[in-house]
Scaffold this motif. Structure first.
Motif, mmCIF file in Angstrom:
data_model
loop_
_atom_site.group_PDB
_atom_site.id
_atom_site.type_symbol
_atom_site.label_atom_id
_atom_site.label_comp_id
_atom_site.label_asym_id
_atom_site.label_seq_id
_atom_site.Cartn_x
_atom_site.Cartn_y
_atom_site.Cartn_z
ATOM 1 N N SER A 42 0.863 -1.177 0.000
ATOM 2 C CA SER A 42 0.000 0.000 0.000
ATOM 3 C C SER A 42 0.900 1.228 0.000
ATOM 4 N N CYS A 43 0.334 2.361 -0.365
ATOM 5 C CA CYS A 43 1.120 3.596 -0.350
ATOM 6 C C CYS A 43 0.188 4.775 -0.120
ATOM 7 N N SER A 44 0.741 5.850 0.390
ATOM 8 C CA SER A 44 -0.050 7.045 0.672
ATOM 9 C C SER A 44 -0.345 7.801 -0.618
ATOM 10 N N TYR A 45 -1.314 8.703 -0.541
ATOM 11 C CA TYR A 45 -1.639 9.518 -1.710
ATOM 12 C C TYR A 45 -0.459 10.403 -2.095
ATOM 13 N N GLU A 46 0.345 10.790 -1.106
ATOM 14 C CA GLU A 46 1.535 11.593 -1.407
ATOM 15 C C GLU A 46 2.507 10.818 -2.290
ATOM 16 N N ALA A 47 2.619 9.503 -2.063
ATOM 17 C CA ALA A 47 3.496 8.668 -2.890
ATOM 18 C C ALA A 47 2.871 8.396 -4.256
ATOM 19 N N ARG A 48 1.550 8.287 -4.295
ATOM 20 C CA ARG A 48 0.871 7.999 -5.562
ATOM 21 C C ARG A 48 1.054 9.127 -6.571
ATOM 22 N N ARG A 49 1.244 10.334 -6.083
ATOM 23 C CA ARG A 49 1.449 11.464 -6.997
ATOM 24 C C ARG A 49 2.726 11.304 -7.815
ATOM 25 N N PHE A 50 3.643 10.477 -7.333
ATOM 26 C CA PHE A 50 4.893 10.223 -8.049
ATOM 27 C C PHE A 50 4.803 8.969 -8.922
#
Length: 393
Positions: A42-50
């Motif tokens: 899983s990953c945070s939305y902050e990481a998904r932006r990358f």
């Protein structure tokens, strides 16, 4: 009567669980998963932006987002919080289906006679947040498909109401990838002939779609048209699958006994993965030659992985088998089932391990369960009539 179906989904559940324990993780790119050779669970939305996504190799994720903080994850903790959220929802909702560790369907049809359905659902979401600290998104609509798509569109912290007369307007502009059952292969196939939006797909004749993509074609066409009559199936922890093996001759051979148990675990775990179940409770049973029967059980973090389940089963067997009398039967039961795929709990596994599971399951599905087996379970004879698989409810 018009149905009122709610889909609720905990926002980046694993990430939210970690942030409950450590507020310093708020607002930073976060990856939950294994080490350099592992995968992203899983990953945070902050990481998904990358561009980071679930199931991506961790090494690739860190190339995309080198500033991300990687946390191994704690499935036992996540399972506990999942149970807590379930209790909060079940206390208030008349019919609840636990679709996975972090998502739920609710049937609140008829509740609008006493409460506004949207306001009631919004109050429930706020109650979940207050009592567990976990943010949850939801969508309210006429069926499970539209509600699930709505939740995905509204996240994070989205609260959508999609009434019947707005369903087509809501679905039409969306990508066909938003439809449950449309995977990468189907998307590529339809894209090649110019079908990329739900509106275009919904206007195709259902029989043409069926000829193109097989038996699921009609079902996908129905979903594209906002049609889904599947009921919300009440959640219960009592669902289980089990296997028993009765020996032709009573035995005290520990190596043979453990080999049989390993083979039984492998077969049951494959069934879990094939039907997209995860188990949270293991029961091991033994029956002595004098017919005395004993059991031992334990709660575990949700999983359907052979190597994790085998370790637990053999550990329970060691604790259980103390009398050193001959055994006539051994049995295993997996219960506390919820919907989910096995990747979410393999925090310590590498990309190679995930690929191995996928390859073995593909071979078993295509050529039969006995086409490939682990050496540890080789004592379990293929097609043995002693094996009994049961589904309880």
């Amino acid at each position: 009567m018009r149905r009122s179906i709610v889909h609720m989904d905990l926002d980046t559940f694993f990430v939210s669980c970690e942030r409950l324990n450590n507020s310093q993780l708020e607002g930073i790119p976060l990856i939950i998963g294994g080490g350099d050779r592992g995968v992203v669970s899983s990953c945070s939305y902050e990481a998904r932006r990358f561009g980071v996504r679930s199931a991506m190799p961790t090494a690739m994720a860190l190339k995309l987002c080198p500033q991300a903080k990687v946390i191994k994850g704690d499935m036992e903790r996540y399972s506990q919080l999942s149970h807590l959220v379930t209790e909060v929802i079940q206390e208030k909702a008349p019919i609840v289906e636990k679709a996975s560790i972090d998502e739920f369907y609710l049937d609140i049809t008829g509740m609008d006679r006493f409460h506004g359905c949207y306001q009631w659902t919004n109050d429930l979401a706020q109650r979940v947040l207050k009592e567990t600290g976990l943010p949850i998104s939801f969508a309210l609509s006429i069926n499970k498909t539209v509600s699930k798509i709505g939740t995905g569109e509204g996240k994070p912290k989205g609260h959508l109401d999609i009434p019947e007369d707005q369903v087509r307007n809501f679905l039409n502009p969306l990508s066909i990838q938003k439809i449950p059952m449309v995977g990468d292969v189907t998307f590529q196939l339809l894209s090649r002939i110019g079908i990329r939006t739900i509106k275009t797909l919904s206007e195709m004749p259902a029989e043409v779609l069926q000829r193109m993509i097989g038996k699921n074609g009609v079902e996908i066409w129905k979903k594209a048209n906002g049609i889904d009559n599947n009921p919300v199936e009440p959640y219960t922890e009592r669902k289980a699958i089990s296997s028993e093996h009765t020996f032709t001759q009573d035995t005290i051979d520990i190596v043979h006994l453990k080999s049989i148990l390993s083979g039984m675990v492998e077969k049951l775990a494959f069934q879990l993965r094939s039907e997209e179940w995860l188990t949270s409770t293991i029961v091991v049973k033994i029956r002595y030659s004098n017919f005395d029967t004993e059991t031992r059980q334990c709660k575990i973090a949700y999983t359907s992985a052979d190597h994790l389940l085998t370790k637990k089963v053999l550990g329970l067997f060691d604790l259980l088998y103390q009398r050193r009398m001959r055994l006539r039967l051994v049995g295993i039961r997996f219960s506390g089932l919820v919907r989910g795929t096995y990747q979410i709990d393999l925090f310590e596994d590498t990309e190679e391990m995930l690929s191995l599971y996928a390859a073995m399951d593909k071979m078993k599905s295509r050529y039969g369960y006995d086409s490939v087996m682990r050496c540890a379970g080789a004592s379990l004879k293929p097609n043995s009539k002693d094996i009994i698989l049961k589904r309880k409810s």
